[in-house]
Design a protein around this motif. Structure first.
Motif, PDB file in Angstrom:
ATOM      1  N   LYS A 626       0.831  -1.167  -0.049  1.00 17.32           N
ATOM      2  CA  LYS A 626       0.091  -0.062  -0.058  1.00 17.32           C
ATOM      3  C   LYS A 626       0.944   1.238   0.032  1.00 17.32           C
ATOM      4  O   LYS A 626       0.381   2.364  -0.222  1.00 17.32           O
ATOM      5  N   VAL A 627       2.031   1.346   0.364  1.00 16.86           N
ATOM      6  CA  VAL A 627       2.835   2.450   0.738  1.00 16.86           C
ATOM      7  C   VAL A 627       4.181   2.340  -0.127  1.00 16.86           C
ATOM      8  O   VAL A 627       4.449   3.126  -1.139  1.00 16.86           O
ATOM      9  N   LEU A 629       5.407   0.194  -2.610  1.00 19.16           N
ATOM     10  CA  LEU A 629       5.278   0.014  -3.939  1.00 19.16           C
ATOM     11  C   LEU A 629       4.641   1.256  -4.824  1.00 19.16           C
ATOM     12  O   LEU A 629       5.167   1.427  -5.983  1.00 19.16           O
ATOM     13  N   LEU A 630       3.971   1.861  -4.160  1.00 15.31           N
ATOM     14  CA  LEU A 630       3.063   2.749  -4.840  1.00 15.31           C
ATOM     15  C   LEU A 630       4.030   3.903  -4.943  1.00 15.31           C
ATOM     16  O   LEU A 630       4.104   4.732  -5.963  1.00 15.31           O
ATOM     17  N   THR A 631       4.674   4.121  -3.934  1.00 13.16           N
ATOM     18  CA  THR A 631       5.613   5.298  -3.831  1.00 13.16           C
ATOM     19  C   THR A 631       6.796   5.167  -4.932  1.00 13.16           C
ATOM     20  O   THR A 631       7.281   6.218  -5.450  1.00 13.16           O
ATOM     21  N   SER A 633       6.552   3.253  -7.647  1.00 16.98           N
ATOM     22  CA  SER A 633       6.124   2.817  -8.836  1.00 16.98           C
ATOM     23  C   SER A 633       6.745   3.448 -10.006  1.00 16.98           C
ATOM     24  O   SER A 633       6.918   2.990 -11.045  1.00 16.98           O
ATOM     25  N   LEU A 721       2.575   8.824 -12.904  1.00 17.79           N
ATOM     26  CA  LEU A 721       2.706   8.112 -11.629  1.00 17.79           C
ATOM     27  C   LEU A 721       3.281   8.955 -10.594  1.00 17.79           C
ATOM     28  O   LEU A 721       3.178   9.024  -9.169  1.00 17.79           O
ATOM     29  N   ARG A 722       4.415   9.629 -10.987  1.00 20.82           N
ATOM     30  CA  ARG A 722       5.049  10.557  -9.829  1.00 20.82           C
ATOM     31  C   ARG A 722       4.231  11.532  -9.267  1.00 20.82           C
ATOM     32  O   ARG A 722       4.226  11.984  -8.086  1.00 20.82           O
ATOM     33  N   ARG A 724       1.182  11.553  -9.033  1.00 23.01           N
ATOM     34  CA  ARG A 724      -0.119  10.932  -8.052  1.00 23.01           C
ATOM     35  C   ARG A 724       0.477  10.192  -6.901  1.00 23.01           C
ATOM     36  O   ARG A 724       0.017  10.517  -5.795  1.00 23.01           O
ATOM     37  N   TYR A 725       1.618   9.616  -6.909  1.00 24.16           N
ATOM     38  CA  TYR A 725       2.018   8.899  -5.760  1.00 24.16           C
ATOM     39  C   TYR A 725       3.193   9.736  -4.954  1.00 24.16           C
ATOM     40  O   TYR A 725       3.760   9.212  -4.027  1.00 24.16           O
ATOM     41  N   LEU A 728       3.087  11.098  -1.124  1.00 20.94           N
ATOM     42  CA  LEU A 728       2.609  10.252  -0.181  1.00 20.94           C
ATOM     43  C   LEU A 728       3.670  10.326   0.921  1.00 20.94           C
ATOM     44  O   LEU A 728       4.809  10.745   0.618  1.00 20.94           O
TER      45      LEU A 728
END
Length: 728
Positions: A626-627, A629-631, A633, A721-722, A724-725, A728
């Motif tokens: 949740k944290v 891999l998304l960051t 990505s 992606l950058r 969006r995430y 975080l």
């Protein structure tokens, strides 16, 4: 009292260092963009000529002495015109100004003259008494006082004695290697004479002869490829094809009609190699008929057609290419090429059906003599007729094939070969190689990167990460060598064992994980971060078991022969050097790149995000998914795309570890040919500025654009992606 805030100024040295660095980086970036632009421009510059249209140029007229010509031709170098008169006088003229260079009087009344197929300087002359004489035009180059002089001469390639042909109306002559065959027809009567072990410059050896009846009243006779068969046609389009490999055993291969509907055939000619005939009719339709020969039957198929609108009265083929020209009854010349299916150009002329037209050996000039001594020449600007969008990307019906196919075959041992320049198999092979390489590399590289950055002990990571990154320095030629000469034979000999690895390894790891989870927590916590080292012996042991019990599985599930089982049951052919080998070897080359970038991306995730997630009660796995891999990505996606670019452009591994065959089959047990490997193999052997040469550059341009588009799309996705995430 108001306090003043003083901002310290940079030192002069640091200031100029920053300025120099900024401009150096800027110049470097501009240089990279400039280099890419220059590469693109150069590729486009080399490829551009194949996009230019063909042209039948305006005629040039020469006024020669008044003599009716039986045949007119041009020398190989295009400097000399060659005329055979009906009165037996052979003359050479300068093509620059039309002045006479040499003349010979054979003292014959010539009724017909033609080239000896497939030669361009040797001719067969039939006189009024039906005697056949062979002559040869020689062009001797000398240097006198430093000046180049071209001296045309007439010679007799066999002897100056004529060969009696009997009562014939039409004839054809062909010299295939050392096999000279002369065919003459008179109505339905066919006479064949064969000379074995024939050499130019020596008298003809003894001959074998045969006379037989055909089922058609032949008005056209053409010897087939390498004198293996003969075509006989009448004016109605009926055709009789006979096998003449042995004159003692002549057999009929095919009998039928080449006529289309109620149209009347008005012209017939064989294409280079004589595997095909082209027919023109009074409706303006030109059809290419290809002989399809197999063990069961021989048949003729109309593989393509052209429409020139006006009735066709003459067809003239190019001596060294598959192209041809048609002459309509209104004088319109049409330039056509069968393989590309193109009507290249048209021009009006005052030529007639009786004009003896010829195309120069280099297909750059058409020459046509008039009855009053005038000679017309038409320049042919037609460098790349083989190329069209359909020929490059669509299925093409080639000579001798039962149906249209995709095929790349740029050269052959035969001069009458039909080049096949389809880029579709190369594009397919490039995608296939990259797919199987990424299928092997991406899961291993990404999962290894996540484990190394997130779970592995720091001491172990300090050894593993540099070790994998060093793998990127391995020369791909070494990997290709090992893959083609070491790994491929092992997989071929132990295919069932290799496939068993995908059974033993997951089962072994699963059972080990169950057992490991049952251990006391203090043991598990004590070895935290060292799982990779602990399971290494298990992985090696699973591979050992797979090879140990592979023959048992082969006997139990594949009837004792896995390769035969795949072929008979699934229809999958097995080649030793195949996509499976390429996937493994190229995957090993791609893994370090993907692993290094993805591991850096995961490791760079801020600690406060991880700690905050754990503090809120999330488990390490939940935090990872949740944290972390998304960051990470954007970096992970970049790693995969860079790995894909490496796989698409790889050359040596694909060149050495596959059969390098341009197949369009996704079968993992068969090979492929990629754009990069094809360029590496064929560019050094291609003739500069030829169609083959420019198509190889076109393949490079397609590969360049493909990677450019993929990288552009990847950068757009990465930026999104950058955005969006990244917060975080």
């Amino acid at each position: 009292m108001q306090k003043e805030l003083h901002v310290g100024r940079l030192s002069s040295r640091r200031h100029w260092t920053n300025v120099l660095t900024r401009y150096t980086v800027g110049v470097g970036g501009a240089a990279v963009i400039g280099a890419i632009t220059l590469i693109f421009a150069y590729l486009l510059w080399v490829v551009a000529p194949i996009l230019l249209p063909a042209d039948i140029e305006a005629p040039t007229e020469y006024q020669l002495n008044d003599r009716e010509a039986a045949l007119m031709d041009v020398s190989e170098n295009g400097e000399v015109m060659f005329r055979i008169g009906n009165d037996g006088v052979v003359e050479f003229f300068s093509i620059e100004d039309g002045r006479g260079l040499a003349a010979y009087d054979l003292k014959l009344d010539i009724t017909r003259a033609q080239r000896v197929s497939p030669l361009v300087d040797t001719y067969a002359l039939l006189d009024k008494d039906n005697n056949l004489l062979f002559i040869k035009a020689d062009y001797i180059v000398n240097f006198v006082d430093g000046q180049r002089r071209l001296s045309p001469q007439l010679s007799f390639p066999f002897s100056n004695r004529s060969i009696p042909m009997g009562d014939i109306e039409h004839f054809d002559v062909q010299l295939a290697d050392d096999d000279l065959v002369i065919a003459g027809v008179n109505g339905g009567q066919l006479a064949l004479t064969r000379y074995k072990n024939t050499e130019l410059g020596y008298p003809l050896p003894g001959s074998s002869q045969i006379s037989l009846m055909s089922t058609v009243t032949a008005k056209h006779v053409f010897l087939g490829p390498r004198n293996q068969w003969i075509y006989l046609l009448d004016d109605a389009g009926n055709i009789d094809v006979l096998s003449i490999k042995s004159l003692q055993r002549v057999t009929r291969l095919y009998q039928g009609s080449l006529a289309s509907g109620d149209a009347n055939i008005t012209a017939v000619a064989p294409l280079l190699g004589r595997y095909s005939l082209i027919t023109g009719d009074d409706r303006g339709r030109i059809v290419q008929w290809s002989a399809l020969v197999n063990a069961d039957e021989t048949r003729f198929a109309a593989i393509r057609s052209f429409d020139v609108e006006s009735p066709v009265v003459q067809l003239v083929t190019e001596p060294r290419r598959k192209g041809f020209l048609s002459l309509a009854d209104n004088g319109e010349l049409s330039l056509l090429y069968p393989t590309s299916g193109r009507l290249l150009d048209q021009r009006m002329s005052d030529l007639t059906a009786a004009t003896p037209i010829a195309v120069a050996p280099r297909s750059n000039l058409l020459i046509a003599p008039k009855s009053d001594g005038r000679v017309m020449t038409y320049g042919l600007d037609n460098e790349h007729p083989e190329i069209s969008w359909g020929a490059l990307w669509a299925k093409v019906w080639y000579e001798g094939y039962d149906e249209p196919i995709y095929s790349w075959q740029s050269s052959s041992a035969d001069n009458d070969f039909e080049p096949k320049f389809s880029l579709a198999p190369l594009a397919f092979g490039t995608i296939k190689a990259a797919f199987y390489a990424l299928l092997f590399a991406v899961p291993i590289a990404l999962m290894g990167a996540v484990y190394t950055a997130y779970f592995m002990a720091p001491a172990m990571r300090a050894l593993v990460k540099p070790g994998i990154e060093i793998m990127a320095a391995l020369p791909t030629v070494i990997l290709g060598f090992l893959g083609g000469l070491w790994l491929a034979p092992i997989i071929e000999a132990n295919l069932s064992s290799v496939l068993s690895i995908f059974v033993f390894l997951p089962i072994g790891l699963f059972l080990f994980a169950l057992g490991w989870s049952a251990l006391p927590d203090k043991w598990i916590n004590a070895t935290s971060g060292w799982y990779g080292l602990i399971v290494t012996p298990l992985i090696l042991f699973s591979v050992y078991l797979a090879f140990l019990y592979g023959p048992f599985f082969e006997n139990a599930f594949f009837d004792g022969d896995s390769r035969a089982w795949f072929l008979e049951v699934l229809g999958l052919n097995y080649d030793q050097r195949n996509a499976l080998v390429v996937g493994i070897v190229m995957g090993l080359a791609v893994i370090p790149t993907i692993f290094s970038i993805a591991e850096d991306a995961v490791y760079a995730v801020p600690d406060h995000l991880v700690r905050g997630s754990l503090a809120l009660g999330a488990t390490p796995w939940q935090t990872l998914v949740k944290v972390v891999l998304l960051t990470a990505s954007p970096g992970i996606f970049s790693a995969v795309m860079i790995g894909m670019g490496r796989a698409v452009g790889e050359t040596m591994i694909v060149l050495m570890a596959t059969g390098n065959t341009p197949l369009m089959d996704f079968n993992i047990f068969e090979g492929m040919r990629t754009f990069a490997a094809n360029i590496a193999v064929e560019l050094p052997e291609s003739e500069v500025d030829s169609s083959h040469y420019r198509i190889l550059f076109l393949a490079a341009l397609v590969l360049f654009l493909f990677t450019f588009v993929i990288n552009t799309v990847a950068e757009v996705v990465r930026q999104r992606l950058r955005q969006r995430y990244g917060s975080l």
